[in-house]
Scaffold this motif. Structure first.
Motif, short mmCIF file in Angstrom:
data_model
loop_
_atom_site.label_atom_id
_atom_site.label_comp_id
_atom_site.label_asym_id
_atom_site.label_seq_id
_atom_site.Cartn_x
_atom_site.Cartn_y
_atom_site.Cartn_z
N VAL A 26 19.00 -1.68 -1.69
CA VAL A 26 20.15 -0.75 -2.40
C VAL A 26 19.46 -0.34 -3.70
O VAL A 26 19.59 0.92 -4.12
N THR A 27 19.14 -1.39 -4.59
CA THR A 27 18.77 -0.95 -5.69
C THR A 27 17.38 -0.27 -5.86
O THR A 27 17.26 0.68 -6.57
N GLY A 28 16.59 -0.65 -5.03
CA GLY A 28 15.36 0.01 -4.99
C GLY A 28 15.79 1.71 -4.50
O GLY A 28 15.10 2.58 -5.33
N MET A 29 16.52 1.92 -3.76
CA MET A 29 16.84 3.30 -3.38
C MET A 29 17.56 3.99 -4.39
O MET A 29 17.61 5.13 -4.69
N LEU A 30 18.24 3.24 -5.05
CA LEU A 30 19.10 3.51 -6.30
C LEU A 30 18.33 4.18 -7.32
O LEU A 30 18.82 5.34 -7.89
N VAL A 31 17.17 3.76 -7.49
CA VAL A 31 16.11 4.13 -8.38
C VAL A 31 15.41 5.14 -7.88
O VAL A 31 15.01 6.41 -8.55
N PRO B 52 0.74 -1.34 -0.03
CA PRO B 52 0.12 0.04 -0.08
C PRO B 52 0.83 1.39 -0.14
O PRO B 52 0.51 2.24 -0.72
N GLU B 53 2.18 1.37 0.62
CA GLU B 53 2.81 2.22 0.61
C GLU B 53 3.42 2.76 -0.79
O GLU B 53 3.85 3.87 -1.16
N ILE B 54 3.65 1.73 -1.36
CA ILE B 54 4.19 1.87 -2.82
C ILE B 54 2.97 2.31 -4.09
O ILE B 54 3.38 3.30 -4.86
N PHE C 119 8.58 2.77 -9.62
CA PHE C 119 9.81 2.42 -10.34
C PHE C 119 10.58 1.84 -9.31
O PHE C 119 11.08 0.40 -9.96
N ALA C 120 10.91 2.50 -8.47
CA ALA C 120 11.74 1.62 -7.25
C ALA C 120 11.32 0.34 -6.87
O ALA C 120 11.85 -0.53 -6.48
#
Length: 111
Positions: A96-101, A57-59, A76-77
């Motif tokens: 890490v990859t989610g935050m990099l996006v 739900p937060e996304i 997208f993240a």
């Protein structure tokens, strides 16, 4: 000053008794108690189901409504993080990859 009437006091007492009985239920029995196999198998999925119920739900929601546009960095993240997790199965790499996006889209583009 807080006023307690008899109904409120009895309700609090009853809830306390119910809490003690349900949490202490396993100590009452003399014989060993085991969950059925189907329940044990189902409980293996409880943590991931709870995590999904909190994160998803937060996304996809903002202020109690579905995100109205694709220009949202969380979408997208989340997609990139999920793809990484299915590829490598690593939780740290997923974050890490989610935050990099997320960070360049959110901070840089204002999404």
């Amino acid at each position: 000053m807080l006023e307690l009437d008899l109904h409120t006091l009895l309700t609090i007492l009853a809830l306390g008794v119910i809490t003690v009985v349900t949490r202490g239920f396993f100590f009452i029995s003399d014989k060993p108690w085991a969950l059925p196999h189907w329940a044990q198998r189902g409980l293996q999925y409880a943590p991931i189901a709870a995590l999904a119920a909190v994160v998803l739900p937060e996304i996809v929601m903002s202020h109690g409504h579905l995100v109205p546009t694709w220009r949202d960095a969380r979408l997208f993240a989340g997609a990139v993080g999920a793809a990484y997790f299915f590829w490598r199965k690593g939780v740290l790499g997923t974050i890490v990859t989610g935050m990099l996006v997320y960070l360049p889209l959110h901070i840089g583009l204002g999404w």
